[in-house]
Design an enzyme around this catalytic site. Structure first.
Site, PDB file in Angstrom:
ATOM      1  N   LYS A  43       0.043   1.099  23.728  1.00  0.00           N
ATOM      2  CA  LYS A  43       0.957   0.101  23.157  1.00  0.00           C
ATOM      3  C   LYS A  43       2.161   0.801  22.518  1.00  0.00           C
ATOM      4  O   LYS A  43       2.117   2.024  22.271  1.00  0.00           O
ATOM      5  CB  LYS A  43       0.212  -0.742  22.123  1.00  0.00           C
ATOM      6  CG  LYS A  43      -0.338   0.046  20.950  1.00  0.00           C
ATOM      7  CD  LYS A  43      -1.363  -0.765  20.159  1.00  0.00           C
ATOM      8  CE  LYS A  43      -1.909   0.038  18.991  1.00  0.00           C
ATOM      9  NZ  LYS A  43      -3.034  -0.629  18.326  1.00  0.00           N
ATOM     10  N   ARG A 137      -8.222  -9.711  11.081  1.00  0.00           N
ATOM     11  CA  ARG A 137      -6.982  -9.609  11.824  1.00  0.00           C
ATOM     12  C   ARG A 137      -7.175 -10.485  13.055  1.00  0.00           C
ATOM     13  O   ARG A 137      -7.396 -11.679  12.901  1.00  0.00           O
ATOM     14  CB  ARG A 137      -6.677  -8.134  12.147  1.00  0.00           C
ATOM     15  CG  ARG A 137      -5.209  -7.881  12.414  1.00  0.00           C
ATOM     16  CD  ARG A 137      -4.873  -6.404  12.567  1.00  0.00           C
ATOM     17  NE  ARG A 137      -5.425  -5.826  13.791  1.00  0.00           N
ATOM     18  CZ  ARG A 137      -5.108  -4.614  14.255  1.00  0.00           C
ATOM     19  NH1 ARG A 137      -4.246  -3.851  13.585  1.00  0.00           N
ATOM     20  NH2 ARG A 137      -5.643  -4.138  15.365  1.00  0.00           N
ATOM     21  N   TYR A 264      23.511  12.868  -0.403  1.00  0.00           N
ATOM     22  CA  TYR A 264      23.760  11.593  -1.089  1.00  0.00           C
ATOM     23  C   TYR A 264      23.039  11.541  -2.423  1.00  0.00           C
ATOM     24  O   TYR A 264      21.895  11.984  -2.542  1.00  0.00           O
ATOM     25  CB  TYR A 264      23.253  10.425  -0.247  1.00  0.00           C
ATOM     26  CG  TYR A 264      24.163  10.052   0.890  1.00  0.00           C
ATOM     27  CD1 TYR A 264      25.469   9.612   0.661  1.00  0.00           C
ATOM     28  CD2 TYR A 264      23.712  10.103   2.199  1.00  0.00           C
ATOM     29  CE1 TYR A 264      26.299   9.251   1.710  1.00  0.00           C
ATOM     30  CE2 TYR A 264      24.527   9.739   3.259  1.00  0.00           C
ATOM     31  CZ  TYR A 264      25.816   9.318   3.003  1.00  0.00           C
ATOM     32  OH  TYR A 264      26.622   8.963   4.047  1.00  0.00           O
ATOM     33  N   MET A 317      21.689   9.450   7.586  1.00  0.00           N
ATOM     34  CA  MET A 317      21.400   8.701   8.812  1.00  0.00           C
ATOM     35  C   MET A 317      21.277   9.625  10.026  1.00  0.00           C
ATOM     36  O   MET A 317      20.382   9.464  10.851  1.00  0.00           O
ATOM     37  CB  MET A 317      22.498   7.660   9.051  1.00  0.00           C
ATOM     38  CG  MET A 317      22.203   6.751  10.228  1.00  0.00           C
ATOM     39  SD  MET A 317      23.547   5.591  10.555  1.00  0.00           S
ATOM     40  CE  MET A 317      23.460   4.524   9.128  1.00  0.00           C
TER      41      MET A 317
HETATM   42  C1  LIG Z   1      -4.127   0.303  18.213  1.00  0.00           C
HETATM   43  C2  LIG Z   1      -5.514  -0.081  18.544  1.00  0.00           C
HETATM   44  C3  LIG Z   1      -6.439   0.869  18.988  1.00  0.00           C
HETATM   45  C4  LIG Z   1      -6.155   2.358  18.963  1.00  0.00           C
HETATM   46  O1  LIG Z   1      -6.311   2.810  17.639  1.00  0.00           O
HETATM   47  P1  LIG Z   1      -6.104   4.355  17.231  1.00  0.00           P
HETATM   48  O2  LIG Z   1      -6.410   4.387  15.785  1.00  0.00           O
HETATM   49  O3  LIG Z   1      -4.664   4.672  17.508  1.00  0.00           O
HETATM   50  O4  LIG Z   1      -7.024   5.156  18.045  1.00  0.00           O
HETATM   51  C5  LIG Z   1      -7.671   0.424  19.434  1.00  0.00           C
HETATM   52  N1  LIG Z   1      -7.991  -0.895  19.412  1.00  0.00           N
HETATM   53  C6  LIG Z   1      -7.144  -1.833  18.946  1.00  0.00           C
HETATM   54  C7  LIG Z   1      -7.558  -3.256  18.921  1.00  0.00           C
HETATM   55  C8  LIG Z   1      -5.883  -1.465  18.487  1.00  0.00           C
HETATM   56  O5  LIG Z   1      -5.048  -2.390  18.004  1.00  0.00           O
END
Ligand SMILES: *Cc1c(COP(=O)(O)O)cnc(C)c1O
Length: 377
Positions: A43, A137, A264, A317
């Protein structure tokens, strides 16, 4: 690089992604996941490292199952890996079932309305069912899952290829929620007999057999990020091989006097006459502003031929300043490169100084870098 006529030496920063290390990490996690299989979570553009090169390298190494968050990520990945099994963690969008089926994307069904939507499909496209076991979640509640399981006709219409849940605290092995989630997930699996199960993220995969089911879902550990923050035993692996090297170009070198203020806000004043190098990378490139330095608190370091040199002053930046007064750095001149991240000073080290996690450093890696992939696998 997108435009080969452009000489990458002019870029402020250069990002090198070692696909050999990525593949080695996937293989190591795959060994840990046995007798189960090991997927890859790609992702957010493969945690900022590039969906296409990362997914192609993993596919060539034998990875057959991938997880993304969004439908557009799933459709892009389908173009790179036509035969892969692709799960979309974000679930079904309303009215989206036909699109998922057409592209052969498996939705992760997170709610009863998504379940209802998927059940309207007339053919046998497969999906995953997500049950929440303590993270609050995504996913069905345990009660919803139990009620669904009783409706065996409905379950049969879903063509479940996977039942999964996600760990909230696997990076803290001693956290009591881990055992609770494991126990609840065992209950969930008993509701859907014969359906393969998946619970472990990177930390779960590294931690041990009790987290492993049929399919591991590592993300961060593939990319060299720290998966476990508080290992319970010293021999426990918390990271695998680093994958990312980030170099910055020195744009200017200047002499400064004791008492001069740098950057800055004039938040850091020099305690001695100093030689300062200005680097062509800043927070717009994803280098966290909190990694900068002030009189009160030291910031991150850069690595020059194996030796650390401290940042001075706030991160701008597009720029940052580093103290190269040490005679060991006497040879440096404008145009030279220094390492902001490498195998000895990793994304996790930068993250610690910037009060964040390696995940955020990786996914924030900017689009302005010249990108090189080491892919002679
Ligand atoms: C992002 C995610 C993972 C991977 O998690 P890591 O901690 O990066 O290994 C696995 N399962 C779900 C549902 C996730 O959202």
């Amino acid at each position: 690089m997108s435009d080969p006529s452009w000489n990458a030496d002019h870029e402020g920063g250069r990002l090198t992604i070692d696909l050999r290390a990525l593949v080695a990490n996937w293989r190591e996690l795959g060994d840990l996941a046995k007798p189960g299989n090991c997927a890859a979570v790609v992702k957010a553009d493969a945690y900022g490292l590039g969906l296409q090169p990362v997914s192609r390298a993993l596919w060539q190494a034998g990875c057959r199952t991938f997880f993304v968050a969004l439908p557009q990520e799933a459709f892009a990945l389908r173009g790179h890996c036509p035969e892969a099994v692709i799960y979309c963690l974000g679930g079904l969008t309303p009215g989206g079932a036909a699109d998922f089926a057409t592209h052969g994307i498996r939705p992760v069904l997170n709610t009863l309305s998504e379940v209802a939507e998927w059940a309207t499909l007339k053919d046998d496209h497969q999906a995953a069912l997500h049950v929440d076991t303590g993270m609050t979640r995504l996913g069905l509640t345990l009660t919803e899952a139990s009620e669904l399981a009783e409706d065996t006709d409905r379950v049969a219409t879903l063509h479940l290829a996977l039942v999964m849940s996600h760990l909230a605290c696997a990076d803290e092995p001693a956290h009591p929620l881990n055992d609770q989630q494991i126990a609840r997930f065992d209950k969930v699996r008993s509701l859907f007999p014969g359906v393969p199960g998946s619970l472990a993220n990177s930390a779960g995969t590294l931690q041990g057999a009790r987290f492993r089911h049929d399919l591991a879902r590592p993300g961060i550990a593939l990319y060299g990020g720290e998966a476990i923050s508080a290992p319970s035993s010293s021999d426990q692996r918390t990271t695998l091989r680093p994958v990312v090297r980030l170099e910055a170009r020195i744009i200017q070198i200047r002499q400064a006097r004791m008492g001069d203020a740098v950057g800055y806000g004039a938040r850091e004043t020099l305690k001695q006459d100093s030689r300062i190098a200005i680097l062509g990378v800043g927070y717009a490139d994803g280098y966290h502003r909190l990694a900068g330095s002030t009189n009160e608190a030291a910031g991150a370091s850069v690595v020059i031929d194996g030796t650390h040199a401290p940042l001075v002053g706030r991160i701008s930046m597009d720029l940052m300043a580093v103290d190269i007064t040490d005679p060991a750095f006497g040879h440096l001149q404008a145009g030279d490169r220094v390492d902001l991240i490498n195998e000895t000073y990793t994304v996790n080290d930068v993250a610690r100084v910037a009060q964040t996690i390696g995940y955020e450093v990786l996914t924030g890696l900017g689009r302005r870098y010249a990108r090189t992939y080491i892919d002679d696998i």
